[in-house]
Design a protein around this motif. Structure first.
Motif, short mmCIF file in Angstrom:
data_model
loop_
_atom_site.label_atom_id
_atom_site.label_comp_id
_atom_site.label_asym_id
_atom_site.label_seq_id
_atom_site.Cartn_x
_atom_site.Cartn_y
_atom_site.Cartn_z
N ALA A 153 -10.03 2.47 -15.90
CA ALA A 153 -8.67 2.92 -15.60
C ALA A 153 -8.20 3.92 -16.64
O ALA A 153 -7.52 4.89 -16.32
N LEU A 182 -2.19 -1.72 -10.16
CA LEU A 182 -2.48 -2.53 -8.97
C LEU A 182 -3.33 -3.76 -9.31
O LEU A 182 -4.28 -3.68 -10.08
N ASN A 239 0.82 -1.21 0.00
CA ASN A 239 0.00 0.00 0.00
C ASN A 239 0.86 1.26 0.00
O ASN A 239 0.54 2.24 -0.67
N THR A 289 -2.66 10.45 -5.53
CA THR A 289 -3.57 9.96 -6.58
C THR A 289 -2.94 10.16 -7.95
O THR A 289 -2.97 9.27 -8.81
N ARG A 343 -0.03 7.72 -8.45
CA ARG A 343 -0.58 6.36 -8.58
C ARG A 343 -1.15 6.15 -9.97
O ARG A 343 -0.92 5.14 -10.63
N ARG A 344 -1.89 7.16 -10.42
CA ARG A 344 -2.54 7.09 -11.73
C ARG A 344 -1.50 6.92 -12.83
O ARG A 344 -1.70 6.17 -13.78
N TYR A 369 -10.22 5.90 -18.25
CA TYR A 369 -11.03 7.11 -18.04
C TYR A 369 -10.40 8.02 -17.00
O TYR A 369 -10.28 9.23 -17.20
N TYR A 370 -9.98 7.42 -15.88
CA TYR A 370 -9.41 8.26 -14.82
C TYR A 370 -7.96 8.63 -15.09
O TYR A 370 -7.43 9.54 -14.45
N MET A 381 -1.14 4.16 -1.91
CA MET A 381 -2.48 4.04 -1.35
C MET A 381 -2.47 4.47 0.11
O MET A 381 -3.50 4.62 0.73
N ASP A 382 -1.27 4.61 0.68
CA ASP A 382 -1.13 4.88 2.11
C ASP A 382 0.20 5.61 2.29
O ASP A 382 1.07 5.55 1.41
#
Ligand SMILES: Nc1ncnc2c1ncn2[C@@H]1O[C@H](COP(=O)(O)OP(=O)(O)OP(=O)(O)O)[C@@H](O)[C@H]1O
Ligand SMILES: [Mg+2]
Lengths: 220, 426
Positions: A105, A85, A47, A76, A79-80, A107-108, A52-53
């Motif tokens: 995935a 993941l 994570n 974010t 990560r993107r 789309y974001y 994520m953390d």
């Protein structure tokens, strides 16, 4: 250059040292396995690496950026762009078809491209199941959709937390073969596993115990 | 993709979406009916206030000229009382003469009116339509019904001041089968043939009546020189404590107060001055009645507003519950969206859009249900249909949106506090 470098990374929940003073580097293109008993901090580590953390202390250099002190929106963003993941429980969106799950995935990340999403499904051998909903797919097929989703934005680092934990041997074999191929194409992969046979095919295995890195073993 | 996720998420949670839509439909239907009733009843009372464009009526006091004195046998009717027509110009001689904007006498008589479709009893009012005369003060006066009932809709023409013509109220006209230009016969004491120069729509009780020049009505009624009442519209100063005390009893005021009151254009002082000049007259303010109604209406509207607000608050609560439950239930999905790169803002937008699509659908259903409720309320409470106000749909849409956003806030707060790392573990 290292794709990842952990320096004295700790994650502490009250009195629980989920991860403690971890130091580790992963080279670009390397395939790493993380093993350890339940509760040893494997997911915690993944994570933190996957943005994520955030760690309680220590620094996490991901592709040259220290992500340990970043805000949630900044994480974010990283990560993107850099992380793919894969989860033990698949986490597919139940009301979207296989190809739509891949497209989420996209789309974001930037914009959707159905053709490319279909090609990603083809790479995991699921081109003929693109229009199926998750509940119409077997566990192995669902996990392959997850892999396609993780790959779609060309991440620098693929993180898989027990990807074969819910799969039978045949499907485990299929998934490991896909990883092997990705590794062959130059992807950096970290995979958490309980299965020594899975760990064996990777470049290197890191053993965690009580939140500490106990030992590192090269499989080559 | 966003749309696909939206429709997918909503159709997957059909039962919950339906409940949310229902909660909103209930709120919206109440808001719609209340707003429609509120806006329309407001209009209705405004119309009435205008109908009282006359703010004073002058009627005979008990000890006024008896109809009998002028040769009316009376029969078994009670002795009617009248005012004298030749005193009418005196209204323009009072202290506040210039504040008397318009006035007209009425001679009211019930006559048998014969038209193409038969004979019916109908109220006939003799009035001034467009009277021109010089007041005793030398002022040139032009006044009458045409000016006082400016909102009446007329087909045809107003009668000439002393001609044997009349205008017929729309309801009466259709009952009699009269069109503009027809001749009618009106008979009470005497019978007279009159030409319908026009048909009017007043929106009030007058639509059942016939209006003729004063002289014509006096001939039909056999009451030359007499009028039943006078409608006066006067510019007035808003009432205050002094005016209220004076209205009760002018003699209770001190000399100084009395002067102040008499020389201010209060409706009560104007009424008092009219009574001074017209023999046997009693001048009654009409506005006070309308004002009382206005106050009740304002209170009723306040109550309705309160009810609407409460009801929408209930909708917001229900929505808040349901959306929060939905967010909690979909923790893993939300965590996943964040894992593939959605920001908190993206996820909030999705949740809000889901809620809005659902509530706006429910709101639309509620809007139409609300129009039906408004009709039921209109029929049973106000005895008249309620017009749907064009303002209501956008207003309801805004309310629904506001209620949805307010209702979704707790869910979005929850969402902001969720950690993807933890939701994905579940
Ligand atoms: N949010 C949290 N609050 C408190 N303790 C936590 C939290 N998350 C994890 N832990 C603890 O941290 C430790 C490491 O957990 P983690 O999930 O990383 O283990 P794991 O190695 O992935 O185990 P498994 O193989 O069972 O998945 C555990 O003792 C766990 O109870
Ligand atoms: Mg784990």
């Amino acid at each position: 250059m290292d794709i990842l470098k952990l320096a004295n990374v700790s994650k502490i929940y009250g009195s629980v040292k989920a991860l403690y003073e971890a130091n580790m580097s992963v080279a670009g293109g390397e395939w790493l396995a993380i093993m350890g008993p339940s509760g040893s901090g494997k997911t915690t580590m993944m994570n933190i690496i996957g943005c994520m953390d955030r760690p309680t202390s220590g620094s996490v250099l991901l592709d040259g950026t220290d992500v340990s002190g970043l805000s949630a929106p900044e994480l974010t963003h990283i990560r993107r762009d850099k992380i793919g993941l894969i989860f033990q429980q698949f986490h597919l969106i139940s009301y979207l078809t296989a190809v739509e799950n891949v497209m989420v995935a996209q789309y974001y990340h930037s914009m959707t491209d159905e053709g490319e999403a279909l090609r990603a499904l083809a790479r995991v051998g699921l081109e003929d199941r693109a229009g199926h909903l998750p509940r119409q797919l077997s566990g192995g097929e669902q996990q392959r959709v997850c892999i396609a989703r993780a790959l779609i934005n060309y991440p620098k680092l693929i993180l898989a937390d027990e990807p074969t934990g819910n799969l039978d041997e045949t499907n485990e074999g299929i998934v490991i073969d896909i990883f092997r191929r990705l590794h062959g194409e130059g992807s950096s992969i970290i995979v958490v596993t309980h299965d020594p046979e899975v760990a064996e095919v990777t470049d290197r295995t890191v053993f965690l115990e009580h939140g500490r890195i106990a030992k590192t073993v090269s499989n080559r | 993709m966003f749309l696909r996720m939206l429709t997918g998420a909503i159709s997957r949670q059909k039962a919950r979406a339906l409940t949310i839509a229902l909660a909103m439909a209930l709120g919206a239907s109440l808001a719609t009916s209340m707003l429609n009733v509120m806006l329309d009843v407001g209009d209705k009372v405004n119309q009435e206030l205008k109908a009282y464009g006359a703010n004073l009526t002058v009627v005979p006091r008990s000890a006024s000229i008896m109809g009998d004195l002028y040769g009316d046998a009376g029969g078994n009717r009670k002795a009617e009382k009248f005012l004298a027509e030749d005193e009418l110009p005196k209204l323009k001689t009072i202290f506040w003469a210039f504040n008397i904007v318009d006035y007209t006498p009425y001679l009211d008589v019930t006559a048998s009116v014969t038209g193409p479709k038969g004979t019916f009893d109908a109220p006939v009012s003799g009035v001034w339509f467009d009277r021109r005369f010089d007041a005793p003060t030398g002022e040139a006066v032009e006044t009458g019904v045409i000016r006082m009932k400016s909102w009446w809709r007329l087909e045809g023409d107003w009668p000439a001041e002393d001609a044997s013509q009349c205008v017929v109220g729309a309801n009466l006209a259709s009952k009699l089968g009269v069109v503009v230009g027809d001749t009618l016969n009106a008979a009470a004491k005497k019978s007279e043939t009159v030409t319908a120069s026009g048909i009017f729509h007043s929106g009030g009780d007058e639509d059942d009546a016939l209006f003729a020049p004063l002289a014509v009505a006096q001939r039909i009624a056999g009451k030359p020189g007499l009028v039943s009442r006078i409608e006066v519209s006067a510019l007035t100063t808003p009432e205050n404590e002094l005016a209220r005390r004076a209205a009760q009893n002018p003699n209770s005021l001190s000399r100084h107060e009395w002067d102040t009151w008499y020389c201010t254009a209060y409706i009560s002082s104007i009424a008092y001055q009219i009574e001074e000049v017209v023999t046997g007259a009693r001048a009654k303010p009409v506005l006070s009645v309308a004002e009382g109604e206005g106050a009740i209406l304002r209170k009723t509207q306040l109550l309705m507003l309160l009810l609407t607000v409460l009801c929408l608050a209930c909708s917001a609560l229900a929505i808040s519950n349901l959306v929060t439950a939905s967010v909690m239930e979909r923790g893993a999905e939300i965590g996943l969206l964040e894992a593939v790169g959605a920001s908190r803002f993206d996820v909030s937008a999705l949740i809000l859009a889901e809620a809005l699509v659902t509530t706006l659908t429910g709101g639309a259903v509620g809007y139409f249900a609300g129009r039906v409720f408004a009709q039921i309320i209109g029929r049973s409470v106000f005895g008249s249909p309620i017009n749907s106000n064009a303002l209501v749909p956008p207003l309801v849409a805004v309310l629904v949106t506001a209620v949805t956003i307010a209702g979704s806030l707790p869910a979005i707060r929850l969402l902001m506090s969720m950690k993807p790392a933890e939701t994905l573990r579940g």
